[in-house]
Design a protein around this motif. Structure first.
Motif, PDB file in Angstrom:
ATOM      1  N   GLY A   1      33.001  54.023  42.968  1.00  0.00           N
ATOM      2  CA  GLY A   1      33.988  53.120  42.387  1.00  0.00           C
ATOM      3  C   GLY A   1      35.293  53.786  41.991  1.00  0.00           C
ATOM      4  N   ASN A   2      35.352  55.101  42.006  1.00  0.00           N
ATOM      5  CA  ASN A   2      36.575  55.817  41.657  1.00  0.00           C
ATOM      6  C   ASN A   2      37.464  55.985  42.875  1.00  0.00           C
ATOM      7  OD1 ASN A   2      35.785  56.261  38.958  1.00  0.00           O
ATOM      8  ND2 ASN A   2      34.559  58.020  39.574  1.00  0.00           N
ATOM      9  N   PRO A   3      38.780  55.987  42.671  1.00  0.00           N
ATOM     10  CA  PRO A   3      39.663  56.242  43.815  1.00  0.00           C
ATOM     11  C   PRO A   3      39.664  57.738  44.151  1.00  0.00           C
ATOM     12  CG  PRO A   3      40.959  55.914  41.830  1.00  0.00           C
ATOM     13  CD  PRO A   3      39.520  55.673  41.456  1.00  0.00           C
ATOM     14  N   LEU A   4      39.856  58.049  45.412  1.00  0.00           N
ATOM     15  CA  LEU A   4      39.974  59.434  45.843  1.00  0.00           C
ATOM     16  C   LEU A   4      41.308  59.980  45.331  1.00  0.00           C
ATOM     17  CD1 LEU A   4      38.558  61.581  47.588  1.00  0.00           C
ATOM     18  CD2 LEU A   4      39.881  60.746  49.521  1.00  0.00           C
ATOM     19  N   GLN A   5      41.345  61.223  44.902  1.00  0.00           N
ATOM     20  CA  GLN A   5      42.546  61.804  44.298  1.00  0.00           C
ATOM     21  C   GLN A   5      43.517  62.384  45.314  1.00  0.00           C
ATOM     22  OE1 GLN A   5      41.679  64.564  41.139  1.00  0.00           O
ATOM     23  NE2 GLN A   5      39.834  63.455  40.570  1.00  0.00           N
ATOM     24  N   ALA A   6      43.266  62.206  46.595  1.00  0.00           N
ATOM     25  CA  ALA A   6      44.074  62.852  47.625  1.00  0.00           C
ATOM     26  C   ALA A   6      45.535  62.393  47.596  1.00  0.00           C
ATOM     27  CB  ALA A   6      43.475  62.611  49.003  1.00  0.00           C
ATOM     28  N   ARG A   7      45.792  61.131  47.282  1.00  0.00           N
ATOM     29  CA  ARG A   7      47.179  60.643  47.252  1.00  0.00           C
ATOM     30  C   ARG A   7      47.981  61.372  46.168  1.00  0.00           C
ATOM     31  NH1 ARG A   7      50.231  55.885  48.769  1.00  0.00           N
ATOM     32  NH2 ARG A   7      48.427  55.136  49.887  1.00  0.00           N
ATOM     33  N   ASP A   8      47.370  61.604  45.005  1.00  0.00           N
ATOM     34  CA  ASP A   8      48.061  62.334  43.930  1.00  0.00           C
ATOM     35  C   ASP A   8      48.348  63.774  44.345  1.00  0.00           C
ATOM     36  OD1 ASP A   8      47.857  60.041  42.383  1.00  0.00           O
ATOM     37  OD2 ASP A   8      46.059  60.742  41.334  1.00  0.00           O
ATOM     38  N   ILE A   9      47.389  64.402  45.022  1.00  0.00           N
ATOM     39  CA  ILE A   9      47.581  65.783  45.477  1.00  0.00           C
ATOM     40  C   ILE A   9      48.671  65.821  46.545  1.00  0.00           C
ATOM     41  CG2 ILE A   9      46.458  67.722  46.645  1.00  0.00           C
ATOM     42  CD1 ILE A   9      43.818  66.778  45.279  1.00  0.00           C
TER      43      ILE A   9
ATOM     44  N   HIS B   1      48.866  57.908  54.116  1.00  0.00           N
ATOM     45  CA  HIS B   1      47.928  56.912  54.632  1.00  0.00           C
ATOM     46  C   HIS B   1      47.046  56.374  53.504  1.00  0.00           C
ATOM     47  CE1 HIS B   1      48.890  58.894  58.512  1.00  0.00           C
ATOM     48  NE2 HIS B   1      48.833  57.646  58.930  1.00  0.00           N
ATOM     49  N   ASN B   2      46.573  55.142  53.679  1.00  0.00           N
ATOM     50  CA  ASN B   2      45.762  54.482  52.646  1.00  0.00           C
ATOM     51  C   ASN B   2      44.432  55.173  52.384  1.00  0.00           C
ATOM     52  OD1 ASN B   2      47.696  52.548  52.137  1.00  0.00           O
ATOM     53  ND2 ASN B   2      46.881  51.131  53.662  1.00  0.00           N
ATOM     54  N   PHE B   3      43.893  55.874  53.377  1.00  0.00           N
ATOM     55  CA  PHE B   3      42.591  56.507  53.168  1.00  0.00           C
ATOM     56  C   PHE B   3      42.651  57.629  52.131  1.00  0.00           C
ATOM     57  CE2 PHE B   3      44.262  58.893  56.816  1.00  0.00           C
ATOM     58  CZ  PHE B   3      44.076  60.196  56.411  1.00  0.00           C
ATOM     59  N   LEU B   4      43.852  58.073  51.774  1.00  0.00           N
ATOM     60  CA  LEU B   4      43.980  59.113  50.759  1.00  0.00           C
ATOM     61  C   LEU B   4      43.687  58.604  49.347  1.00  0.00           C
ATOM     62  CD1 LEU B   4      47.116  61.095  51.971  1.00  0.00           C
ATOM     63  CD2 LEU B   4      44.716  61.670  52.268  1.00  0.00           C
ATOM     64  N   SER B   5      43.668  57.300  49.182  1.00  0.00           N
ATOM     65  CA  SER B   5      43.356  56.746  47.858  1.00  0.00           C
ATOM     66  C   SER B   5      42.271  55.671  47.952  1.00  0.00           C
ATOM     67  CB  SER B   5      44.613  56.172  47.209  1.00  0.00           C
ATOM     68  OG  SER B   5      45.183  55.176  48.018  1.00  0.00           O
TER      69      SER B   5
ATOM     70  N   ILE C   1      50.074  68.205  55.151  1.00  0.00           N
ATOM     71  CA  ILE C   1      49.953  67.934  53.710  1.00  0.00           C
ATOM     72  C   ILE C   1      48.792  66.976  53.458  1.00  0.00           C
ATOM     73  CG2 ILE C   1      51.131  67.073  51.651  1.00  0.00           C
ATOM     74  CD1 ILE C   1      53.789  67.741  53.075  1.00  0.00           C
ATOM     75  N   GLU C   2      48.627  65.967  54.307  1.00  0.00           N
ATOM     76  CA  GLU C   2      47.507  65.031  54.153  1.00  0.00           C
ATOM     77  C   GLU C   2      46.167  65.732  54.304  1.00  0.00           C
ATOM     78  OE1 GLU C   2      48.045  61.747  56.869  1.00  0.00           O
ATOM     79  OE2 GLU C   2      49.117  60.582  55.347  1.00  0.00           O
ATOM     80  N   ARG C   3      46.054  66.619  55.301  1.00  0.00           N
ATOM     81  CA  ARG C   3      44.785  67.342  55.486  1.00  0.00           C
ATOM     82  C   ARG C   3      44.483  68.226  54.282  1.00  0.00           C
ATOM     83  NH1 ARG C   3      46.930  68.111  60.692  1.00  0.00           N
ATOM     84  NH2 ARG C   3      47.250  70.317  60.281  1.00  0.00           N
ATOM     85  N   TYR C   4      45.518  68.891  53.755  1.00  0.00           N
ATOM     86  CA  TYR C   4      45.336  69.717  52.560  1.00  0.00           C
ATOM     87  C   TYR C   4      44.891  68.852  51.373  1.00  0.00           C
ATOM     88  CZ  TYR C   4      46.608  72.092  48.278  1.00  0.00           C
ATOM     89  OH  TYR C   4      46.585  72.598  47.007  1.00  0.00           O
ATOM     90  N   ALA C   5      45.561  67.718  51.182  1.00  0.00           N
ATOM     91  CA  ALA C   5      45.246  66.837  50.058  1.00  0.00           C
ATOM     92  C   ALA C   5      43.821  66.287  50.176  1.00  0.00           C
ATOM     93  CB  ALA C   5      46.257  65.683  49.998  1.00  0.00           C
TER      94      ALA C   5
END
Length: 184
Positions: free
Chosen positions: A66-74, A56-60, A96-100
């Motif tokens: 101003g920094n992107p959230l690192q959840a998409r990389d995780i 999902h888009n909210f992961l980044s 996996i999304e909840r963990y990230a």
């Protein structure tokens, strides 16, 4: 004199995650299947063309600083590790999304604590108090660990290959945290 009963008090019974964890299928097979029950060994290779579900888009999402959230990389590194050990299809993308997300928020709290320090001002008295980011970070870290244990339990129960030799995303989290503190 009243006696203590197990049913009085509404304590609710067994807690999720309480009790002894299931043994890995690989360990049961190596021990000669001591319980004697049939073992369900899933040696089904990953199908070619199985793609990582789009996170999902909210992961980044861009954060307030101003920094992107690192959840998409995780999310991506966790999915790739699960695919390497042959369990990607067995773990829910939502898990996996909840963990990230929890891991990324923990890193974000640690970065904020590094920038702002361990102390804050009390909003009414102005006295020094512990930074709320410390406790928030601890809560996210505990949540990330619980979710990782849930993911790893699924891997352990279903994987008949060696999953210990592949570096896990959990190992990568500390590396991310250290890089964030160095400003990279």
């Amino acid at each position: 004199m009243p006696t203590k009963s197990n049913n009085i008090g509404g304590h609710g019974g067994a807690r999720p995650g309480a009790g002894r964890k299931k043994s890995a299928v690989k360990d049961k097979a190596a021990a000669g299947n001591p319980g004697g029950r049939p073992l369900l060994v899933l040696d089904i290779p990953e199908m070619e063309g199985v793609e990582m579900p789009e996170p999902h888009n909210f992961l980044s999402a861009e954060q307030r600083d101003g920094n992107p959230l690192q959840a998409r990389d995780i999310y991506t590194s966790t999915w790739n590790w699960l695919k390497r050990v042959g369990c990607a299809a067995k773990v829910s993308p939502d898990l996996i999304e909840r963990y990230a997300m929890s891991s990324a928020r923990w890193i974000q709290c640690e970065e904020t604590t590094s920038k702002l320090g361990f102390l804050s001002k009390h909003p009414t008295t102005g006295s020094p108090i512990p930074s709320p980011f410390v406790n928030i970070g601890i809560q996210y870290m505990n949540q990330a660990n619980r979710l990782w244990n849930e993911i790893f339990q699924i891997v352990k129960e279903n994987c008949s290959t060696d999953y210990d030799s592949a570096p896990s995303p959990q190992d990568d989290l500390m590396e991310r945290l250290l890089r964030a503190r160095e400003g990279r």
